[in-house]
Every structure is written in structure tokens, then in C-alpha cells.
Scaffold this motif. Structure first.
Motif, PDB file in Angstrom:
ATOM      1  N   GLN A 261      -2.522   4.951  -5.606  1.00 46.24           N
ATOM      2  CA  GLN A 261      -2.016   3.613  -5.306  1.00 46.24           C
ATOM      3  C   GLN A 261      -0.593   3.443  -5.831  1.00 46.24           C
ATOM      4  O   GLN A 261       0.276   2.927  -5.130  1.00 46.24           O
ATOM      5  CB  GLN A 261      -2.940   2.565  -5.931  1.00 46.24           C
ATOM      6  CG  GLN A 261      -2.520   1.148  -5.652  1.00 46.24           C
ATOM      7  CD  GLN A 261      -3.398   0.133  -6.368  1.00 46.24           C
ATOM      8  OE1 GLN A 261      -4.349   0.474  -7.070  1.00 46.24           O
ATOM      9  NE2 GLN A 261      -3.055  -1.128  -6.217  1.00 46.24           N
TER      10      GLN A 261
ATOM     11  N   THR B 109      -1.151  -1.832  -1.992  1.00 47.96           N
ATOM     12  CA  THR B 109      -2.133  -2.695  -2.643  1.00 47.96           C
ATOM     13  C   THR B 109      -3.475  -1.982  -2.634  1.00 47.96           C
ATOM     14  O   THR B 109      -3.734  -1.109  -1.789  1.00 47.96           O
ATOM     15  CB  THR B 109      -2.272  -4.047  -1.923  1.00 47.96           C
ATOM     16  OG1 THR B 109      -2.825  -3.821  -0.624  1.00 47.96           O
ATOM     17  CG2 THR B 109      -0.936  -4.781  -1.827  1.00 47.96           C
TER      18      THR B 109
ATOM     19  N   ASN C 291      -5.284  -2.544   0.774  1.00 44.96           N
ATOM     20  CA  ASN C 291      -4.701  -1.782   1.871  1.00 44.96           C
ATOM     21  C   ASN C 291      -5.068  -0.303   1.750  1.00 44.96           C
ATOM     22  O   ASN C 291      -5.489   0.335   2.726  1.00 44.96           O
ATOM     23  CB  ASN C 291      -3.184  -1.971   1.881  1.00 44.96           C
ATOM     24  CG  ASN C 291      -2.528  -1.452   3.140  1.00 44.96           C
ATOM     25  OD1 ASN C 291      -3.163  -1.300   4.177  1.00 44.96           O
ATOM     26  ND2 ASN C 291      -1.246  -1.175   3.053  1.00 44.96           N
TER      27      ASN C 291
END
Length: 101
Positions: A37, A43, A46
């Protein structure tokens, strides 16, 4: 496959970034969800959505575990995912060179 042989699962920009990052690891090596991430500046929601599509396609293996009392998620590219990425990069190179038959 449509788009000159480009795998539509990998072709989405966010999923391409995920697969390319995991492909840079050695076969069988894993990366933690938070590390991926952070590397991709995505995010959590997402990234999770794109990982689900890759997992459903059999390209990414997700391991959920606990480290002490804290949940931990690790990701690795499967053999099928590695092969799909290689086929994708070959198809993309062919398309960019204009040598598709």
C-alpha cells in the motif's frame, strides 16, 4: 484476448502496478499489505478491490494471519500470475513495436 493480447485483468493501471511490484520479488516471496500500500501510494480500500480481482483470477495469493493479536496480510504472485505478467509484457512489447501479426 482483446487489445492485442493484453490481459484485461492485468491491464487496469492499478492492477498492473500491483502485479509489476509483486513480480519484482523472487518466486514465492511475499510482501505485506501495508508495505505494498505504501509503495503504490494507494488507499487500503482501493488496493483491496484490485487485489480481489487479481486473487479471483488466480494471479495473487493472499495469506491472512496474525502476528500476536494483530491481523497481518501477506501477498505473493502465483505461478499463474507470473506467467500472465510475462505474457502481458510480451504482448505489450509486440504491440509497441508494431510487430503484431
Amino acid at each position: 484476448m482483446p487489445d492485442g493480447g493484453l490481459d484485461p485483468v492485468i491491464h487496469a493501471p492499478a492492477r498492473l502496478r500491483v502485479v509489476a511490484t509483486l513480480a519484482a520479488l523472487g518466486p514465492g516471496d511475499e510482501l505485506s499489505f501495508p508495505k505494498l500500500q505504501k509503495l503504490l501510494d494507494m488507499t487500503a480500500g482501493n488496493l483491496s478491490t484490485h487485489l480481489r480481482k487479481l486473487e479471483d483470477a488466480g494471479y495473487v495469493h493472499v495469506t491472512k494471519t496474525h502476528e500476536g493479536r494483530t491481523p497481518a496480510t501477506y501477498l505473493r504472485l502465483t505461478g499463474a500470475g507470473r506467467a500472465a505478467f510475462e505474457a502481458y509484457t510480451t504482448a505489450l512489447t509486440t504491440l509497441l513495436r508494431g510487430t503484431a501479426s
